[in-house]
Design a protein around this motif. Structure first.
Motif, PDB file in Angstrom:
ATOM      1  N   ILE A 152       7.886  -3.356   7.315  1.00 28.51           N
ATOM      2  CA  ILE A 152       6.443  -3.556   7.265  1.00 28.51           C
ATOM      3  C   ILE A 152       5.726  -2.497   8.088  1.00 28.51           C
ATOM      4  CG2 ILE A 152       4.572  -5.164   7.814  1.00 28.51           C
ATOM      5  CD1 ILE A 152       6.499  -7.438   7.340  1.00 28.51           C
ATOM      6  N   GLY A 153       6.372  -2.059   9.147  1.00 33.03           N
ATOM      7  CA  GLY A 153       5.763  -1.071  10.030  1.00 33.03           C
ATOM      8  C   GLY A 153       5.249  -1.681  11.311  1.00 33.03           C
ATOM      9  N   LYS A 154       5.212  -3.000  11.350  1.00 30.77           N
ATOM     10  CA  LYS A 154       4.796  -3.702  12.559  1.00 30.77           C
ATOM     11  C   LYS A 154       5.222  -5.151  12.445  1.00 30.77           C
ATOM     12  CE  LYS A 154       0.110  -4.790  10.929  1.00 30.77           C
ATOM     13  NZ  LYS A 154      -1.330  -4.689  11.235  1.00 30.77           N
ATOM     14  N   SER A 155       5.284  -5.837  13.550  1.00 30.84           N
ATOM     15  CA  SER A 155       5.594  -7.256  13.536  1.00 30.84           C
ATOM     16  C   SER A 155       4.307  -8.033  13.279  1.00 30.84           C
ATOM     17  CB  SER A 155       6.211  -7.677  14.878  1.00 30.84           C
ATOM     18  OG  SER A 155       6.555  -9.043  14.857  1.00 30.84           O
ATOM     19  N   CYS A 156       4.362  -8.956  12.321  1.00 32.87           N
ATOM     20  CA  CYS A 156       3.164  -9.678  11.914  1.00 32.87           C
ATOM     21  C   CYS A 156       3.231 -11.133  12.380  1.00 32.87           C
ATOM     22  CB  CYS A 156       3.023  -9.659  10.393  1.00 32.87           C
ATOM     23  SG  CYS A 156       3.075  -8.013   9.653  1.00 32.87           S
ATOM     24  N   SER A 157       2.103 -11.734  12.524  1.00 36.67           N
ATOM     25  CA  SER A 157       2.029 -13.151  12.866  1.00 36.67           C
ATOM     26  C   SER A 157       2.591 -13.981  11.723  1.00 36.67           C
ATOM     27  CB  SER A 157       0.578 -13.549  13.144  1.00 36.67           C
ATOM     28  OG  SER A 157       0.435 -14.946  13.149  1.00 36.67           O
ATOM     29  N   ALA A 158       3.271 -15.080  12.063  1.00 36.99           N
ATOM     30  CA  ALA A 158       3.787 -15.984  11.042  1.00 36.99           C
ATOM     31  C   ALA A 158       2.659 -16.573  10.197  1.00 36.99           C
ATOM     32  CB  ALA A 158       4.598 -17.096  11.693  1.00 36.99           C
ATOM     33  N   GLN A 217       0.812  -1.207   0.000  1.00 36.69           N
ATOM     34  CA  GLN A 217       0.000   0.000   0.000  1.00 36.69           C
ATOM     35  C   GLN A 217       0.854   1.268   0.000  1.00 36.69           C
ATOM     36  OE1 GLN A 217      -3.055   0.393  -0.545  1.00 36.69           O
ATOM     37  NE2 GLN A 217      -3.991   2.051   0.612  1.00 36.69           N
ATOM     38  N   ASP A 218       1.978   1.237   0.732  1.00 37.33           N
ATOM     39  CA  ASP A 218       2.847   2.418   0.787  1.00 37.33           C
ATOM     40  C   ASP A 218       3.759   2.511  -0.431  1.00 37.33           C
ATOM     41  OD1 ASP A 218       4.675   0.403   1.228  1.00 37.33           O
ATOM     42  OD2 ASP A 218       5.133   0.979   3.296  1.00 37.33           O
ATOM     43  N   LEU A 219       3.681   1.540  -1.343  1.00 33.90           N
ATOM     44  CA  LEU A 219       4.474   1.500  -2.571  1.00 33.90           C
ATOM     45  C   LEU A 219       5.976   1.561  -2.295  1.00 33.90           C
ATOM     46  CD1 LEU A 219       2.338   3.665  -5.044  1.00 33.90           C
ATOM     47  CD2 LEU A 219       2.450   1.180  -4.836  1.00 33.90           C
ATOM     48  N   GLU A 242      -3.635  -3.863   4.511  1.00 37.01           N
ATOM     49  CA  GLU A 242      -2.964  -4.615   5.566  1.00 37.01           C
ATOM     50  C   GLU A 242      -1.484  -4.810   5.200  1.00 37.01           C
ATOM     51  OE1 GLU A 242      -1.399  -5.962   8.325  1.00 37.01           O
ATOM     52  OE2 GLU A 242      -3.566  -5.935   8.820  1.00 37.01           O
ATOM     53  N   PRO A 243      -0.567  -4.108   5.870  1.00 36.59           N
ATOM     54  CA  PRO A 243       0.856  -4.214   5.530  1.00 36.59           C
ATOM     55  C   PRO A 243       1.393  -5.637   5.610  1.00 36.59           C
ATOM     56  CG  PRO A 243       0.478  -2.351   6.983  1.00 36.59           C
ATOM     57  CD  PRO A 243      -0.802  -3.123   6.939  1.00 36.59           C
TER      58      PRO A 243
END
Length: 316
Positions: free
Chosen positions: A247-253, A202-204, A265-266
């Motif tokens: 990513i801007g945040k830590s995401c679930s595996a 989304q942020d390109l 959704e990043p």
């Protein structure tokens, strides 16, 4: 005897009935029109991917190997990364196959710049900002051109090369510094993915078609993460999901699976998915293209590895 003439025309009730009927017809037709447009976009997307896969074969005919997923950079120096002119450092597999997708002029433009400039390939190679129609899925109605990504103008792609199972295993066909021959694909070219869909973030910041370093990991800052997230992607990139810096945040595996995604959704930039309903297109190393539903997440590793002896014959 004369009778008064009746005025012709609609009464208010009749007019309301006609409007209601028209509204119902529009309501019935609109979903059908949308389905036709979606089907046309999906078909065009498949055609794009077929052209890319066949271009990979033409490249192989010329160089006796498939293009590198990402051409490596020169060694780091105190002033950054040093690239010897003419080495195509940082070029993606899409940049390398330009002559085989009827983009010879663009290839010469990029190559001539590369021969004279010793720096990052996007500082700024003129090809970086020029969109290539077959590298973008028509289902994405964004312009896919950003005018301020790290101060640059950048064009993007909807398709990432198959890096393999994930986490820099390099067991696919297109990955950092790869030199894969078709004979190296022992699981069979019809069983092994060449490239798949994933819309640009989304942020390109991710999904540059011409070049890309991949997501940044403080634990392995050089050579970045080998183009992952920019120009190549593995089946299950669980390390990518934990990269909170880019990513801007830590995401679930759990995000590192073949499943539906959202542009907003990043975390969805870490896995294959598409803007089509129900699944995504994949082109295979034999030049074929298939639309795979998301129920195929369980066989994604098998179709992304080239010689694991796990040919996936149960694709749904």
């Amino acid at each position: 005897m004369r009778y008064p003439s009746r005025r012709s025309g609609f009464t208010l009730i009749e007019l309301l009935v006609v409007i209601a009927i028209i509204a119902i017809l529009i309501g019935l037709l609109l979903p059908a029109v949308q389905k036709v447009r979606a089907a046309a976009a999906r078909a065009q997307c498949q055609n794009n991917m077929k052209q890319m896969a066949l271009a990979g074969h033409s490249f192989h005919d010329t160089y006796k190997k498939l293009p590198k997923g990402l051409v490596p950079y020169g060694p780091p120096t105190f002033s950054g990364f040093f690239n010897t002119p003419g080495g195509h450092q940082g070029w993606s597999w899409m940049a390398q196959i330009l002559p085989y997708v009827e983009q010879q002029t663009l290839y010469r433009l990029a190559d001539n710049y590369d021969k004279t400039v010793s720096d990052y390939p996007w500082n700024p190679n003129p090809a970086l900002a020029l969109p290539v129609p077959i590298y973008a899925c028509p289902s994405d109605d964004r312009s896919l051109i950003a005018t301020d990504v790290f101060g640059l103008k950048v064009a993007f792609t909807s398709y990432l090369g198959n890096a393999g199972s994930g986490n820099n295993a390099n067991d696919g066909v297109l990955f950092w510094n790869s030199t894969i021959r078709l004979t190296d694909i022992r699981d069979g070219t019809s069983n092994t993915v060449f490239a798949g869909e994933r819309p640009p973030s989304q942020d390109l910041n991710f999904g540059w078609w011409f070049a890309g370093a991949g997501y940044y990991s403080p634990a392995n800052p050089y050579p970045g993460q080998q183009g992952v997230g920019d120009v190549v992607l593995g089946a299950h990139e669980t390390n990518y999901t934990q990269d909170s810096g880019d990513i801007g945040k830590s995401c679930s595996a759990a995000y590192a699976n073949f499943q539906p995604g959202k542009l907003t959704e990043p975390c969805d930039q870490t896995h294959f998915w598409s803007l089509h309903d129900g699944g995504a297109n994949f082109c295979f190393s034999d030049g074929s293209v298939r639309f795979l539903s998301y129920v195929n997440n369980n066989v994604l590793t098998a179709i992304c590895t080239r010689n694991a002896g796990d040919q996936a014959n149960t694709i749904e």
